[in-house]
Design an enzyme around this catalytic site. Structure first.
Site, PDB file in Angstrom:
ATOM      1  N   ARG A   1      10.649  -5.844   1.258  1.00 11.12           N
ATOM      2  CA  ARG A   1       9.205  -5.599   1.288  1.00 11.12           C
ATOM      3  C   ARG A   1       8.786  -5.394   2.723  1.00 11.12           C
ATOM      4  O   ARG A   1       9.313  -6.044   3.623  1.00 11.12           O
ATOM      5  CB  ARG A   1       8.420  -6.841   0.838  1.00 11.12           C
TER       6      ARG A   1
ATOM      7  N   PRO B   1      -2.624  -1.703  -6.612  1.00 15.12           N
ATOM      8  CA  PRO B   1      -3.898  -2.427  -6.620  1.00 15.12           C
ATOM      9  C   PRO B   1      -3.696  -3.920  -6.855  1.00 15.12           C
ATOM     10  O   PRO B   1      -2.855  -4.314  -7.657  1.00 15.12           O
ATOM     11  CB  PRO B   1      -4.668  -1.811  -7.789  1.00 15.12           C
TER      12      PRO B   1
END
Ligand SMILES: [Zn+2]
Length: 271
Positions: A259, A2
């Site tokens: 990533r 989140p």
């Protein structure tokens, strides 16, 4: 994990439900998710009133009336739910905080945590965070200045919590798309015009994602149709191979320093 919109969505929904409410009990089933012995945590919380819920970067801070604070970071996999005993979530819960009208359930707190801290400790824990994206002191000029001295690519700097608080893997890519620059752009070579676009895009994207409820996978309360609404509205994130919403070209998915990154090769320039 989140990010800013998800935590802002939670803050708003939780404030409506628990601000001013008294804690009637607490249960900890995974002591590693907290920072003090479970019995002490439960005893210290019971009887306290939650004054308000604050949002800072990827954290929520629950302010208690004895001056203590609960510092929450959901990290990867953390989730919240609020409901009655009958509405208890169908997955393992690490911490439950009880109120007369419902319970706040903390789930998936493996890497994430809920720490009971003094005001001073909370401030110390958050001291290294960069400014909030909507902090009025964060002007276009000071936004750009926060990247000064960064030699690498845009994305790793953008997700650095010491640069701007609350932006992670998803919104760094979303903002880069909105600004028309690739996540792989080299920070020193980004133009003045593009910095301005990134600054504006940060506000546009985060506002839109928050208004749509962020990308959480589970509603906070039964009948909550807001939370997770952004899942259907991502511009590029997690849309590898799907058509760009602007030009139709397939969205590229790559890796950058371990990533995932997503961008449109047509709409986003390398600089
Ligand atoms: Zn495109």
């Amino acid at each position: 994990m989140p990010e800013w919109p998800e935590m802002e969505n939670y803050r708003g929904l939780l404030a409506e439900r628990i601000a001013g409410a008294r804690i009637t009990g607490a249960e900890v089933t995974r002591e590693k998710s907290i920072n003090v012995p479970a019995a002490r945590f439960e005893a210290e919380l019971t009887g306290q009133t939650v004054w308000f819920v604050e949002h800072r970067g990827k954290h929520l801070i629950f302010h208690l009336d004895n001056g203590k604070r609960l510092l929450l970071h959901l990290m990867l996999g953390g989730l919240l739910a609020f409901g009655t005993d009958e509405e208890a979530p169908d997955r393992s819960v690490q911490v439950t905080i009880r109120f007369a009208h419902g319970n706040l359930y903390f789930m998936g707190l493996r890497l994430g945590y809920l720490h009971l801290l003094s005001a001073k400790e909370t401030i110390a824990r958050l001291a290294k965070l960069g400014p909030e994206p909507f902090d009025k002191r964060l002007t276009a000029e000071s936004f750009r200045a926060r990247f000064a001295g960064k030699r690498g690519k845009l994305k790793p700097s953008f997700v650095d919590q010491a640069v701007i608080a609350g932006i992670g893997n998803c919104y760094a890519d979303e903002i880069a798309f909105q600004a028309g620059v690739r996540p792989t752009a080299s920070v020193p070579s980004i133009s003045d015009e593009t910095w301005r676009k990134l600054y504006d895009a940060m506000h546009t994207v985060l506002n839109r994602a928050t208004a749509l409820g962020g990308y959480m996978e589970m509603p906070l309360v039964e009948g909550d149709t807001l939370t997770g609404g952004y899942n259907e509205h991502c511009l590029v994130y997690d849309r590898g191979g799907e058509p760009c919403l602007r030009c139709g070209a397939p969205i590229v998915k790559e890796e950058l320093s371990s990533r995932k990154i997503f961008y449109c090769p047509n709409c986003q320039r390398e600089e």
